[in-house]
Design a protein around this motif. Structure first.
Motif, short mmCIF file in Angstrom:
data_model
loop_
_atom_site.label_atom_id
_atom_site.label_comp_id
_atom_site.label_asym_id
_atom_site.label_seq_id
_atom_site.Cartn_x
_atom_site.Cartn_y
_atom_site.Cartn_z
N THR A 259 0.76 -1.28 0.09
CA THR A 259 0.08 -0.12 0.11
C THR A 259 0.88 1.23 0.07
O THR A 259 2.01 1.27 0.47
N ASN A 260 0.44 2.16 -0.68
CA ASN A 260 0.98 3.61 -0.67
C ASN A 260 0.84 4.07 0.62
O ASN A 260 1.48 5.22 1.23
N ASP A 261 -0.37 3.99 1.41
CA ASP A 261 -0.70 4.75 2.64
C ASP A 261 0.43 4.48 3.63
O ASP A 261 0.23 3.40 4.36
N GLU A 262 1.21 5.30 3.69
CA GLU A 262 2.26 5.03 5.05
C GLU A 262 1.75 5.18 6.38
O GLU A 262 2.04 4.66 7.25
N SER A 263 0.32 5.85 6.67
CA SER A 263 -0.03 5.95 7.85
C SER A 263 -0.69 4.58 8.38
O SER A 263 -0.64 4.39 9.55
N GLU A 264 -1.15 3.78 7.26
CA GLU A 264 -1.42 2.60 7.53
C GLU A 264 -0.50 1.70 8.01
O GLU A 264 -0.62 0.70 9.03
N ILE A 265 0.67 1.81 7.51
CA ILE A 265 1.72 0.91 7.80
C ILE A 265 2.36 1.35 9.17
O ILE A 265 2.69 0.45 9.90
N LEU A 266 2.33 2.52 9.35
CA LEU A 266 2.75 3.09 10.68
C LEU A 266 1.69 2.78 11.92
O LEU A 266 2.20 2.01 12.90
N LYS A 267 0.35 2.63 11.51
CA LYS A 267 -0.58 2.21 12.40
C LYS A 267 -0.28 0.54 12.75
O LYS A 267 -0.44 0.25 13.80
N LEU A 268 -0.06 0.13 11.79
CA LEU A 268 0.20 -1.53 11.85
C LEU A 268 1.48 -1.77 12.60
O LEU A 268 1.44 -2.62 13.78
N LYS A 269 2.45 -0.95 12.62
CA LYS A 269 3.73 -1.12 13.24
C LYS A 269 3.50 -0.56 14.76
O LYS A 269 3.87 -1.63 15.84
N LYS A 270 2.63 0.32 14.97
CA LYS A 270 2.38 0.51 16.40
C LYS A 270 1.65 -0.56 17.12
O LYS A 270 1.83 -1.00 18.11
N LYS A 271 0.77 -1.11 16.09
CA LYS A 271 -0.17 -2.33 16.63
C LYS A 271 0.67 -3.42 17.16
O LYS A 271 0.35 -3.91 18.41
N LEU A 272 1.35 -3.61 16.27
CA LEU A 272 2.45 -4.92 16.43
C LEU A 272 3.30 -4.56 17.75
O LEU A 272 3.61 -5.62 18.35
N ALA A 273 3.92 -3.27 17.65
CA ALA A 273 4.73 -3.18 18.96
C ALA A 273 4.13 -3.19 20.28
O ALA A 273 4.32 -3.84 21.23
N GLU A 274 3.05 -2.53 20.27
CA GLU A 274 2.15 -2.66 21.51
C GLU A 274 1.69 -4.05 22.02
O GLU A 274 1.77 -4.46 23.15
N LYS A 275 1.33 -4.87 20.92
CA LYS A 275 0.97 -6.17 21.27
C LYS A 275 2.20 -6.98 21.92
O LYS A 275 2.01 -7.64 22.96
N ASN A 276 3.15 -6.62 21.13
CA ASN A 276 4.45 -7.43 21.62
C ASN A 276 4.90 -7.05 22.91
O ASN A 276 5.11 -7.89 23.65
N VAL A 277 4.85 -5.94 23.15
CA VAL A 277 5.14 -5.29 24.66
C VAL A 277 4.29 -5.92 25.62
O VAL A 277 4.81 -6.31 26.78
N ALA A 278 3.02 -5.77 25.36
CA ALA A 278 2.05 -6.15 26.30
C ALA A 278 2.37 -7.82 26.43
O ALA A 278 2.19 -8.11 27.81
N GLU A 279 2.54 -8.39 25.58
CA GLU A 279 2.21 -10.06 25.88
C GLU A 279 3.98 -10.45 26.63
O GLU A 279 3.90 -11.15 27.52
N PHE A 280 4.92 -9.61 26.20
CA PHE A 280 5.97 -9.70 26.85
C PHE A 280 6.18 -9.09 28.05
O PHE A 280 6.59 -10.38 29.09
#
Lengths: 128, 128
Positions: B75-96
């Motif tokens: 996708t060209n939508d960089e905000s979408e990618i950033l959103k995913l990045k944040k989501k993945l990071a948050e999930k990772n931190v929380a689970e860890f």
DNA sequence: ACTATTGTATTAGATGTTTAATACAATAGT
DNA sequence: ACTATTGTATTAAACATCTAATACAATAGT
């Protein structure tokens, strides 16, 4: 006790991890008797066969011991439990850091995120 | 590129995560064309159908776009990618943190373990 | 001795995943 | 126009997981 299972991964495998956690955290202390297969299966809303598979695998790992009719017990070998605890922790840290690294986060950013977290307020498994 | 797959979890699901990572890390930049289904399947030593499943699911998630015969693009939508990045990071931190908490580690111990790690020396996914 | 409870084993069926082989649809590039 | 390459769809088989129902084996507790 919580048995939150996800559908995107073998259940018996998740059960093993949850039980390992209960042992490492002291919820099931060394040498203590754990509930029967049938009880645990009901607790976790899972088929007894599935729970049996998890338990017998943990047994062949040396973490549990079954005494035919008297029930199933956590190993008395506390060093074994400590070893598992370390193994789980190391694997967790390594995978976490690798993931965060690939996502482009720096050590400082991670340290920051952790210091801001509030997980440690409640010891019942609930995030406050 | 590495496609390390484990057998204890659906492959298509692992493929999705790996591709998400490649996108979030910039290995597949926004708007760029990614290899064809067949190429990717060969790269990952996986059946084309399995790769197709991963890709089309990522597409319905809005992360990829397929243009019939010209190929598949990020996708060209960089905000979408950033959103995913944040989501993945948050999930990772929380689970860890939840895991480490259950294992009985304190914040300080975790901070310590992280500051001692050397993951950031090498950016190729190799732990030095 | 009897009985209930324990772990264990077996068989069958439902479901989901993965691979395989193949075919079709669309179009970029020539 | 032709052709190769793209994504997509379909069908079948192999395999693992999970559930279900049932039975057996052993023994602690009475």
């Amino acid at each position: 006790m919580s048995w939150k299972l996800q559908s995107d991964r073998p259940i018996y495998s998740q059960l093993m991890e949850l039980i390992e956690l209960k042992i490492c955290s002291g919820f099931y202390p060394p040498g203590s008797k754990i509930p029967s297969v049938r009880e645990l299966a009901q607790e976790a809303s899972v088929n007894p066969n599935t729970m049996q598979r998890a338990l017998s695998t943990l047994e062949s790992d040396g973490l549990l011991i079954s005494n035919r009719t008297s029930g199933r017990f956590v190993t008395n070998d506390e060093s074994e439990i400590l070893k598992l605890k370390k193994k789980l922790a190391e694997k967790n840290v390594a995978e976490f850091l690798q993931m965060m690294s690939k996502l482009g986060f720096t050590k400082d950013e991670i340290q920051n995120a952790i210091s801001k977290s509030y997980i440690w307020e409640d010891n019942n498994g609930n995030n406050t």
